[in-house]
Design a protein around this motif. Sequence first.
Motif, PDB file in Angstrom:
ATOM      1  N   ALA A   1     -11.126   0.648   6.140  1.00  0.00           N
ATOM      2  CA  ALA A   1     -10.715   2.140   5.957  1.00  0.00           C
ATOM      3  C   ALA A   1     -10.723   2.126   3.991  1.00  0.00           C
ATOM      4  O   ALA A   1     -11.918   3.347   3.542  1.00  0.00           O
ATOM      5  CB  ALA A   1      -9.437   2.676   5.944  1.00  0.00           C
ATOM      6  N   ALA A   2     -10.525   1.242   3.289  1.00  0.00           N
ATOM      7  CA  ALA A   2     -11.038   0.949   2.310  1.00  0.00           C
ATOM      8  C   ALA A   2     -11.954   1.152   1.119  1.00  0.00           C
ATOM      9  O   ALA A   2     -12.413   1.368   0.691  1.00  0.00           O
ATOM     10  CB  ALA A   2      -9.476  -0.028   1.944  1.00  0.00           C
ATOM     11  N   ASP A   3     -12.710   0.133   1.859  1.00  0.00           N
ATOM     12  CA  ASP A   3     -14.361  -0.436   1.765  1.00  0.00           C
ATOM     13  C   ASP A   3     -14.808   1.115   2.478  1.00  0.00           C
ATOM     14  O   ASP A   3     -16.229   1.376   1.054  1.00  0.00           O
ATOM     15  CB  ASP A   3     -14.496  -1.384   3.198  1.00  0.00           C
ATOM     16  N   SER A   4     -14.823   1.524   3.477  1.00  0.00           N
ATOM     17  CA  SER A   4     -15.034   3.249   3.394  1.00  0.00           C
ATOM     18  C   SER A   4     -15.130   4.022   2.516  1.00  0.00           C
ATOM     19  O   SER A   4     -15.615   5.308   2.585  1.00  0.00           O
ATOM     20  CB  SER A   4     -15.526   3.091   4.995  1.00  0.00           C
ATOM     21  N   CYS A   5     -13.851   4.284   2.052  1.00  0.00           N
ATOM     22  CA  CYS A   5     -13.892   4.921   1.548  1.00  0.00           C
ATOM     23  C   CYS A   5     -13.391   6.389   1.870  1.00  0.00           C
ATOM     24  O   CYS A   5     -12.949   7.243   1.837  1.00  0.00           O
ATOM     25  CB  CYS A   5     -14.540   5.497   0.228  1.00  0.00           C
TER      26      CYS A   5
ATOM     27  N   LEU B   1     -14.884  -8.079  13.845  1.00  0.00           N
ATOM     28  CA  LEU B   1     -13.885  -7.565  13.388  1.00  0.00           C
ATOM     29  C   LEU B   1     -13.055  -7.323  12.357  1.00  0.00           C
ATOM     30  O   LEU B   1     -13.656  -8.358  11.403  1.00  0.00           O
ATOM     31  CB  LEU B   1     -12.517  -8.509  14.428  1.00  0.00           C
ATOM     32  N   TRP B   2     -12.807  -6.348  11.610  1.00  0.00           N
ATOM     33  CA  TRP B   2     -12.417  -6.735  10.366  1.00  0.00           C
ATOM     34  C   TRP B   2     -10.901  -5.412   9.950  1.00  0.00           C
ATOM     35  O   TRP B   2     -10.192  -4.406  10.885  1.00  0.00           O
ATOM     36  CB  TRP B   2     -13.308  -5.327   8.956  1.00  0.00           C
ATOM     37  N   ASP B   3      -9.861  -5.845   9.362  1.00  0.00           N
ATOM     38  CA  ASP B   3      -8.875  -5.201   9.194  1.00  0.00           C
ATOM     39  C   ASP B   3      -8.899  -3.909   8.634  1.00  0.00           C
ATOM     40  O   ASP B   3      -9.474  -3.852   8.338  1.00  0.00           O
ATOM     41  CB  ASP B   3      -7.988  -6.122   7.699  1.00  0.00           C
ATOM     42  N   ARG B   4      -8.018  -2.922   9.665  1.00  0.00           N
ATOM     43  CA  ARG B   4      -8.070  -1.602  10.205  1.00  0.00           C
ATOM     44  C   ARG B   4      -8.338  -1.245   8.354  1.00  0.00           C
ATOM     45  O   ARG B   4      -9.165  -0.018   7.765  1.00  0.00           O
ATOM     46  CB  ARG B   4      -6.559  -0.889  10.830  1.00  0.00           C
TER      47      ARG B   4
ATOM     48  N   GLY C   1     -12.280  -1.733  12.870  1.00  0.00           N
ATOM     49  CA  GLY C   1     -11.589  -2.059  12.309  1.00  0.00           C
ATOM     50  C   GLY C   1     -10.268  -1.830  13.381  1.00  0.00           C
ATOM     51  O   GLY C   1      -9.118  -1.791  13.989  1.00  0.00           O
ATOM     52  N   VAL C   2      -8.830  -3.670  13.203  1.00  0.00           N
ATOM     53  CA  VAL C   2      -8.245  -3.388  14.182  1.00  0.00           C
ATOM     54  C   VAL C   2      -6.686  -4.101  13.177  1.00  0.00           C
ATOM     55  O   VAL C   2      -7.054  -4.159  12.146  1.00  0.00           O
ATOM     56  CB  VAL C   2      -8.456  -4.946  14.556  1.00  0.00           C
TER      57      VAL C   2
END
Length: 69
Positions: free
Chosen positions: A56-60, A49-52, A11-12
């Motif tokens: 976080a939202a996808d991972s709950c 690479l994914w927007d941080r 997450g970046v």
Amino acid sequence: MKQRVGLITLGVRDLDRARRFYEGLGWKSGAAPDDDVVFFQTGDMVFALWDRAKLAADSCVEDGQGWAA
């Protein structure tokens, strides 16, 4: 069964900047400039690479800002 890592997602805060960094190392991605996730094939493993905040939202989970610099 042999254990191995097949995917790592980082997450970046700045996806474009992070992408340029890894591309500067010679890594290649087929992602379009406006894609939400940038994937790099690194041998037998995929590095993403994914927007941080989106990660976080996808991972709950709540982004606690730990280890961020």
